[in-house]
Enzyme design. Structure first.
Site, PDB file in Angstrom:
ATOM      1  N   ARG A  89       0.741  -1.293  -0.121  1.00 42.72           N
ATOM      2  CA  ARG A  89       0.003   0.067   0.113  1.00 42.72           C
ATOM      3  C   ARG A  89       0.703   1.429  -0.111  1.00 42.72           C
ATOM      4  NH1 ARG A  89      -4.035  -2.747   3.019  1.00 42.72           N
ATOM      5  NH2 ARG A  89      -5.397  -3.539   1.641  1.00 42.72           N
TER       6      ARG A  89
ATOM      7  N   LYS B  66       3.830  11.709 -11.300  1.00 43.96           N
ATOM      8  CA  LYS B  66       3.135  10.757 -12.297  1.00 43.96           C
ATOM      9  C   LYS B  66       3.712   9.418 -12.243  1.00 43.96           C
ATOM     10  CE  LYS B  66       0.991  13.922 -15.525  1.00 43.96           C
ATOM     11  NZ  LYS B  66       0.542  14.203 -16.632  1.00 43.96           N
TER      12      LYS B  66
ATOM     13  N   GLU C 145      11.641  17.924 -24.376  1.00 48.79           N
ATOM     14  CA  GLU C 145      10.881  18.048 -23.176  1.00 48.79           C
ATOM     15  C   GLU C 145      11.048  19.720 -22.810  1.00 48.79           C
ATOM     16  OE1 GLU C 145       7.930  16.722 -21.989  1.00 48.79           O
ATOM     17  OE2 GLU C 145       8.200  14.663 -22.310  1.00 48.79           O
TER      18      GLU C 145
ATOM     19  N   LYS D 248       8.163  23.665 -14.107  1.00 46.80           N
ATOM     20  CA  LYS D 248       7.126  22.378 -13.754  1.00 46.80           C
ATOM     21  C   LYS D 248       6.691  22.396 -12.357  1.00 46.80           C
ATOM     22  CE  LYS D 248       6.571  17.439 -14.049  1.00 46.80           C
ATOM     23  NZ  LYS D 248       6.601  16.317 -14.915  1.00 46.80           N
TER      24      LYS D 248
ATOM     25  N   GLU E  43      -3.598  17.139 -12.042  1.00 45.27           N
ATOM     26  CA  GLU E  43      -3.970  17.485 -13.330  1.00 45.27           C
ATOM     27  C   GLU E  43      -5.494  17.672 -13.427  1.00 45.27           C
ATOM     28  OE1 GLU E  43      -1.460  15.707 -16.477  1.00 45.27           O
ATOM     29  OE2 GLU E  43      -3.304  15.226 -17.366  1.00 45.27           O
TER      30      GLU E  43
ATOM     31  N   ARG F 190      -2.052  21.646 -14.977  1.00 48.46           N
ATOM     32  CA  ARG F 190      -1.182  20.635 -15.332  1.00 48.46           C
ATOM     33  C   ARG F 190      -1.296  19.995 -16.569  1.00 48.46           C
ATOM     34  NH1 ARG F 190       1.573  16.166 -11.307  1.00 48.46           N
ATOM     35  NH2 ARG F 190       3.149  15.461 -13.100  1.00 48.46           N
TER      36      ARG F 190
ATOM     37  N   ASN G  94       1.042  18.679 -21.100  1.00 45.46           N
ATOM     38  CA  ASN G  94       0.899  17.482 -22.082  1.00 45.46           C
ATOM     39  C   ASN G  94       1.064  18.004 -23.428  1.00 45.46           C
ATOM     40  OD1 ASN G  94       0.530  15.382 -20.042  1.00 45.46           O
ATOM     41  ND2 ASN G  94      -1.574  16.106 -19.893  1.00 45.46           N
TER      42      ASN G  94
ATOM     43  N   HIS H 173       1.961  15.849 -26.364  1.00 43.57           N
ATOM     44  CA  HIS H 173       1.563  14.424 -25.975  1.00 43.57           C
ATOM     45  C   HIS H 173       0.680  13.651 -26.600  1.00 43.57           C
ATOM     46  CE1 HIS H 173       5.038  16.011 -23.493  1.00 43.57           C
ATOM     47  NE2 HIS H 173       5.026  14.626 -22.685  1.00 43.57           N
TER      48      HIS H 173
ATOM     49  N   HIS I  38       1.454  10.213 -27.866  1.00 41.47           N
ATOM     50  CA  HIS I  38       1.069   8.960 -27.224  1.00 41.47           C
ATOM     51  C   HIS I  38       0.547   7.993 -28.497  1.00 41.47           C
ATOM     52  CE1 HIS I  38       0.736  10.445 -22.720  1.00 41.47           C
ATOM     53  NE2 HIS I  38       1.964  10.292 -23.380  1.00 41.47           N
TER      54      HIS I  38
ATOM     55  N   HIS J 246      10.630   8.538 -26.307  1.00 42.60           N
ATOM     56  CA  HIS J 246       9.318   9.468 -25.772  1.00 42.60           C
ATOM     57  C   HIS J 246       9.678  10.740 -26.286  1.00 42.60           C
ATOM     58  CE1 HIS J 246       5.917  11.246 -23.647  1.00 42.60           C
ATOM     59  NE2 HIS J 246       6.982  11.694 -22.891  1.00 42.60           N
TER      60      HIS J 246
END
Ligand code: GLY
Length: 352
Positions: A110, A132, A174, A219, A229, A233, A237, A240, A244, A257
């Site tokens: 957990r 993330k 990035e 950031k 997000e 936020r 992206n 992205h 993706h 990436h």
């Protein structure tokens, strides 16, 4: 040098840049890394760590291994080492390692603490900060994961010196993203940066440190306002939504990436020009900067309908509305969820 990531409920942490000397823990520690980084830098890191017991888990190198099968393997290793809830995980690698390490840390018994020590520029300027975590599956990129913040991040420019020019360029994508959406002055700085020195990893440590610091400051400012997000936020992206789909269609094997993000930014900019948010000159300026750092800007879309349909699996799609992050001039960005299918298809057709 340090950058603070300020969050609620004692979750704040520091990003240390070129400050990693010695790490001492009175708990068990597991270092998660990949085979490539293990060969290059693992001994250097292990010499700096003192722990009750120290273990290493090595995984294969590559985005195509960022899946549930690898997570299961990491968990099995951790159980076999009898790590407990006080144990600490250190992710030592690029974005794939930090995404998976954070995810495992968030679910092992957990949740246990973790620290990121990124070894790629991409992970230093983006992936290692912000909490993330996640993995890919056949439906898409990062569709399984959690928000789970590290306790600290240590970026060391010495680890960047062994990167290939391709990996460095992927990290630069990035940083260019940050420039386009938040700070046009960074574009001027990058236009004047010696790309050969950068791509040969022979930039001065201070310049690497400056790039990392600037990106993390931008950031951290966003993450501290919108950790999970719910709005702001999403701007991070930019590029992205397209990237993706490209990564998924090429089975995470063809592009790093950051390379997919570079193409995605060019696609987003093409759409932004079509909508009158960006002018042709600004679009070209960003494309030229991406090319200067040897990043790809074109991907041949074989089936525009399939590409369009894939947007609906994106996490930013809500109630069948695709959220596109688009630049509104340079240094600013906006979220658009009311773009007609016709406009989107027009952009996709530029890439057939
Ligand atoms: N890489 C985008 C984010 O962390 O939100």
């Amino acid at each position: 040098m340090q950058v603070d990531v300020n969050l609620d409920k004692n979750a704040s942490y520091k990003v240390h840049i070129n400050e990693l000397e010695r790490l001492c823990f009175d708990t068990k520690v597991v270092v998660l890394t990949n085979e490539t980084i293990a060969k290059l830098h693992l001994n250097t890191l292990l010499e700096k760590i003192q722990a009750k017991e120290l273990f290493v888990v090595k995984i294969k190198d590559g985005e195509e291994y960022k899946n549930l099968q690898t997570i299961e393997y990491i968990l099995e290793q951790m159980f076999s080492y009898k790590l407990d809830r006080k144990s600490l995980l250190i992710s030592f690698g690029g974005g794939v390692v930090s995404d998976m390490g954070g995810f495992v840390a968030s679910i092992y018994q957990r949740g246990i603490d973790f620290i990121n020590i990124p070894t790629t520029l991409l992970a230093c300027v983006d992936a290692s900060v912000g909490g993330k975590t996640g993995i890919n599956n056949k439906f898409g990129k990062n569709l399984i994961g959690t928000f789970y913040q590290p306790k600290a991040v240590y970026c060391q420019s010495e680890f960047l010196k062994t990167l290939t020019s391709r990996e460095l360029a992927a990290g630069m994508a990035e940083f260019i993203k940050m420039a386009v959406i938040f700070d046009e002055k960074i574009l001027d700085f990058l236009e004047n940066l010696d790309e050969n020195k950068f791509l040969n990893a022979s930039l001065d440590d201070e310049i690497f440190a400056k790039i990392i610091q600037k990106s993390i400051e931008l950031k951290a400012n966003i993450v501290s306002q919108d950790e999970k997000e719910s709005g702001l936020r999403m701007l991070l992206n930019y590029g992205h939504t397209f990237a993706h789909v490209i990564e998924n269609q090429t089975y995470y094997k063809t592009y790093l990436h950051g390379e997919a993000v570079a193409i995605g930014m060019n696609m987003a900019n093409t759409l932004a020009v079509d909508l009158g948010l960006l002018d042709e000159y600004e679009c070209k300026r960003v494309a030229n900067l991406l090319k200067k750092f040897k990043l790809p800007i074109f991907y041949r879309i074989l089936n525009v309908d399939e590409f369009y349909e894939a947007f609906f699996l994106d996490k930013k799609t809500h109630h069948q509305k695709i959220n596109f992050i688009l630049p509104c001039g340079l240094g600013k960005a906006c979220i658009k969820n009311d773009i007609s299918k016709e406009n989107i298809m027009q952009t996709l057709k530029v890439f057939i």
